[in-house]
Design a protein around this motif. Structure first.
Motif, PDB file in Angstrom:
ATOM      1  N   GLU A  67       0.840  -1.196   0.000  1.00  0.00           N
ATOM      2  CA  GLU A  67       0.000   0.000   0.000  1.00  0.00           C
ATOM      3  C   GLU A  67       0.879   1.251   0.000  1.00  0.00           C
ATOM      4  O   GLU A  67       1.810   1.364   0.802  1.00  0.00           O
TER       5      GLU A  67
ATOM      6  N   GLU B 173      -1.913  10.681  -1.609  1.00  0.00           N
ATOM      7  CA  GLU B 173      -3.037  11.608  -1.737  1.00  0.00           C
ATOM      8  C   GLU B 173      -2.652  13.013  -1.241  1.00  0.00           C
ATOM      9  O   GLU B 173      -1.674  13.187  -0.521  1.00  0.00           O
TER      10      GLU B 173
ATOM     11  N   ALA C 101      -2.439  -1.412  -3.775  1.00  0.00           N
ATOM     12  CA  ALA C 101      -3.284  -0.220  -3.635  1.00  0.00           C
ATOM     13  C   ALA C 101      -2.415   1.032  -3.572  1.00  0.00           C
ATOM     14  O   ALA C 101      -1.454   1.094  -2.795  1.00  0.00           O
TER      15      ALA C 101
ATOM     16  N   ASP D 277      -3.005   5.369  -3.490  1.00  0.00           N
ATOM     17  CA  ASP D 277      -3.970   6.461  -3.370  1.00  0.00           C
ATOM     18  C   ASP D 277      -3.376   7.734  -3.970  1.00  0.00           C
ATOM     19  O   ASP D 277      -2.404   8.275  -3.446  1.00  0.00           O
TER      20      ASP D 277
ATOM     21  N   ARG E 199      -5.603  10.365  -4.852  1.00  0.00           N
ATOM     22  CA  ARG E 199      -6.747  11.264  -4.855  1.00  0.00           C
ATOM     23  C   ARG E 199      -6.391  12.651  -4.315  1.00  0.00           C
ATOM     24  O   ARG E 199      -5.391  12.838  -3.647  1.00  0.00           O
TER      25      ARG E 199
ATOM     26  N   ARG F 209      -3.988  10.093 -16.343  1.00  0.00           N
ATOM     27  CA  ARG F 209      -4.954   9.162 -15.755  1.00  0.00           C
ATOM     28  C   ARG F 209      -5.168   7.960 -16.669  1.00  0.00           C
ATOM     29  O   ARG F 209      -5.177   6.802 -16.224  1.00  0.00           O
TER      30      ARG F 209
ATOM     31  N   ARG G  74      -4.480   4.016 -15.931  1.00  0.00           N
ATOM     32  CA  ARG G  74      -5.586   3.059 -15.988  1.00  0.00           C
ATOM     33  C   ARG G  74      -5.288   1.919 -16.966  1.00  0.00           C
ATOM     34  O   ARG G  74      -5.541   0.743 -16.678  1.00  0.00           O
TER      35      ARG G  74
ATOM     36  N   THR H  19      -2.775  -0.449 -15.385  1.00  0.00           N
ATOM     37  CA  THR H  19      -3.343  -1.346 -14.376  1.00  0.00           C
ATOM     38  C   THR H  19      -4.202  -2.428 -15.035  1.00  0.00           C
ATOM     39  O   THR H  19      -4.255  -3.568 -14.554  1.00  0.00           O
TER      40      THR H  19
ATOM     41  N   VAL I 104      -5.139  -1.514  -7.494  1.00  0.00           N
ATOM     42  CA  VAL I 104      -6.145  -0.456  -7.438  1.00  0.00           C
ATOM     43  C   VAL I 104      -5.435   0.888  -7.246  1.00  0.00           C
ATOM     44  O   VAL I 104      -4.772   1.102  -6.234  1.00  0.00           O
TER      45      VAL I 104
ATOM     46  N   GLU J 209      -6.385   4.702  -6.931  1.00  0.00           N
ATOM     47  CA  GLU J 209      -7.473   5.663  -6.777  1.00  0.00           C
ATOM     48  C   GLU J 209      -6.991   7.037  -7.207  1.00  0.00           C
ATOM     49  O   GLU J 209      -5.979   7.525  -6.722  1.00  0.00           O
ATOM     50  N   MET J 210      -7.746   7.674  -8.128  1.00  0.00           N
ATOM     51  CA  MET J 210      -7.365   8.993  -8.646  1.00  0.00           C
ATOM     52  C   MET J 210      -8.572   9.913  -8.655  1.00  0.00           C
ATOM     53  O   MET J 210      -9.706   9.454  -8.793  1.00  0.00           O
TER      54      MET J 210
END
Length: 227
Positions: free
Chosen positions: A161, A165, A191, A193, A195, A206, A210, A213, A224, A226-227
């Motif tokens: 992780e 963010e 994972a 992050d 965001r 982005r 994507r 991934t 995963v 996250e954006m």
């Protein structure tokens, strides 16, 4: 902040939390000398100094104790906006000693910026073999910092992780490419992050992440971002 007398026995201390304690340089010195060096170094597994007003210059007082914490699994230094570059440099010198035990490192909100992240990378480069969780949110890290971090060799083999963010990451072309390379190399990351960045994240960046991934998913890896 008053540290307990030296007559107490610390040999079995596993958890030390001083969240929001507003520690002074003298307090950090006492913690190092009277708690860690007097027995707790071998047993301490969690040290939580979240929001304790730890200044980068003062952290050097604690650094000497960290060199003896051979069982430390979690180190939380988040929410210390005066930690910065100087604190990152001090921490980096202690990280090689913690390479076989440290599993979670929280530096969110520590005003690292790109220079601090670069300094931290010097310690991480020694190899944090057990690190699973790394929190670097709210540190004003930009694309430049992300590129340099992503270029580090895969020296954190268990990282699962990563929190990035609330930074300044726009995922411009070079940063997005470097980040995708990082995801490919760090094979246990699950994972990330990204965001709530303080700048506009480019749609092309982005899309590139994507697609990458999705490619990893076809290869059997679910990541995963996250954006």
């Amino acid at each position: 902040m008053q540290v307990a007398p030296t007559t107490l026995q610390w040999a079995e201390l596993e958890y030390l939390a001083l969240r929001h304690a507003e520690l002074s340089e003298a307090s950090l010195h006492r913690i190092t000398e009277h708690v860690i060096k007097r027995g707790a170094a071998a047993s301490l597994r969690t040290l939580d100094l979240t929001g304790a007003r730890v200044h980068g210059r003062e952290f050097s007082k604690l650094e000497a104790g960290l060199h003896q914490c051979t069982a430390l699994c979690k180190l939380a230094l988040g929410g210390n906006p005066c930690f910065g570059l100087i604190g990152a440099q001090s921490l980096a010198s202690a990280l090689p000693v913690l390479s076989s035990c440290l599993q979670e490192l929280d530096l969110a909100g520590s005003e690292l910026r790109d220079d601090g992240l670069r300094a931290l990378g010097a310690g991480v480069g020694a190899g944090l073999r057990q690190l699973r969780v790394l929190r670097l949110g709210s540190n004003k890290i930009s694309d430049a910092g992300l590129r340099e971090w992503s270029a580090l060799p895969p020296c954190v083999p268990r990282l699962a992780e990563l929190g990035l963010e609330h930074n300044l990451i726009a995922l411009r072309q070079e940063a997005a490419a470097a980040f995708c390379g990082f995801l490919s190399q760090q094979t246990r990351v699950r994972a990330v992050d990204l965001r709530w960045q303080g700048v506009a994240v480019l749609s092309a960046g982005r899309l590139r992440v994507r697609k990458h991934t999705q490619k990893l998913a076809r290869e059997g890896r679910r990541v995963v971002v996250e954006m």
